[in-house]
Design an enzyme around this catalytic site. Structure first.
Site, PDB file in Angstrom:
ATOM      1  N   GLU A  21       0.388  -1.018   0.172  1.00  0.00           N
ATOM      2  CA  GLU A  21       0.332  -0.108  -0.310  1.00  0.00           C
ATOM      3  C   GLU A  21       0.794   1.268   0.398  1.00  0.00           C
ATOM      4  O   GLU A  21       0.438   2.208  -0.286  1.00  0.00           O
ATOM      5  CB  GLU A  21      -0.878   0.204   1.167  1.00  0.00           C
ATOM      6  CG  GLU A  21      -2.393   0.818   0.975  1.00  0.00           C
ATOM      7  CD  GLU A  21      -2.908   1.182   0.081  1.00  0.00           C
ATOM      8  OE1 GLU A  21      -3.196   1.783   0.167  1.00  0.00           O
ATOM      9  OE2 GLU A  21      -3.784  -0.099  -0.430  1.00  0.00           O
TER      10      GLU A  21
ATOM     11  N   GLU B   6       1.593   6.475  -6.535  1.00  0.00           N
ATOM     12  CA  GLU B   6       0.942   7.644  -7.038  1.00  0.00           C
ATOM     13  C   GLU B   6       1.342   8.900  -6.842  1.00  0.00           C
ATOM     14  O   GLU B   6       0.939  10.008  -8.552  1.00  0.00           O
ATOM     15  CB  GLU B   6      -0.760   7.604  -6.407  1.00  0.00           C
ATOM     16  CG  GLU B   6      -1.716   6.156  -6.769  1.00  0.00           C
ATOM     17  CD  GLU B   6      -2.839   6.097  -5.752  1.00  0.00           C
ATOM     18  OE1 GLU B   6      -2.466   6.998  -4.988  1.00  0.00           O
ATOM     19  OE2 GLU B   6      -3.854   5.562  -6.084  1.00  0.00           O
TER      20      GLU B   6
END
Length: 185
Positions: free
Chosen positions: A86, A93
């Site tokens: 994650e 991102e």
């Protein structure tokens, strides 16, 4: 002494004790950056918060279920693997958003693949859990023990309620500043 000198030559420099305050300060600074990144991921990524709450609930359940030390090691490796995935997804991102502020198909692919990697790691963790907690009778007994023993029920409910507020109520999104600074030097 000769033997001490030869031993120190065989040991890599990074394994030797720190020689001055600058090295200690740099080490402390690197830990501060790591915790800042962890805090950013927790504050800004709902899925990160979900993974943390699930890890706490599974850890609590596994304590009552009674896993072996090897099984605990595997479960905690899975927790670390999913949370690390994650965090890599969050970093990818951020880099994609920095490089491509407008819509771009390659940027979408990069983000989708990173999110897919998190999904694969989470599915793998669930599969490991299915193999680890494979005694259905014992699972039922553990849930019954949680439900009928206030000493276990209260912490379980507290984790659930606080976990829901943590997941859905954590509105501490911090918009990253896109300016050049010397923070990482």
């Amino acid at each position: 002494m000769f033997w001490q000198d030869s031993v120190f030559r065989a040991v890599p420099a990074m394994c030797l004790p720190m020689k001055n305050n600058t090295e200690i300060a740099n080490l402390i600074k690197s830990f501060r950056y790591a915790f800042r990144g962890l805090r950013h991921a927790i504050n800004n990524e709902r899925n990160m918060r979900i993974h943390i709450v699930v890890a706490l609930l599974v850890g609590f359940f596994s304590f009552l279920y009674g896993l072996s030390p090897g099984q605990y090691a595997i479960i905690f490796l899975c927790f670390g693997f999913v949370i690390t995935s994650e965090m890599f997804n969050t970093a990818i991102e951020a880099l994609v958003n920095l490089e491509s502020p407008t819509y771009d198909n390659l940027a979408r692919i990069a983000k989708d693949v990173a999110a897919g990697a998190v999904f694969v790691s989470a599915v793998a963790a669930v599969i490991v859990a299915l193999f680890t907690f494979n005694d259905w009778k014992r699972i039922g007994q553990t849930f019954l023990e949680i439900g009928t023993t206030p000493v276990y029920l209260i912490p379980f409910l507290v984790i659930m309620v606080i976990g829901c507020f943590f997941i859905f109520g954590c509105n501490g999104k911090v918009k990253p500043q896109n300016k050049k600074t010397d923070n990482y030097k």
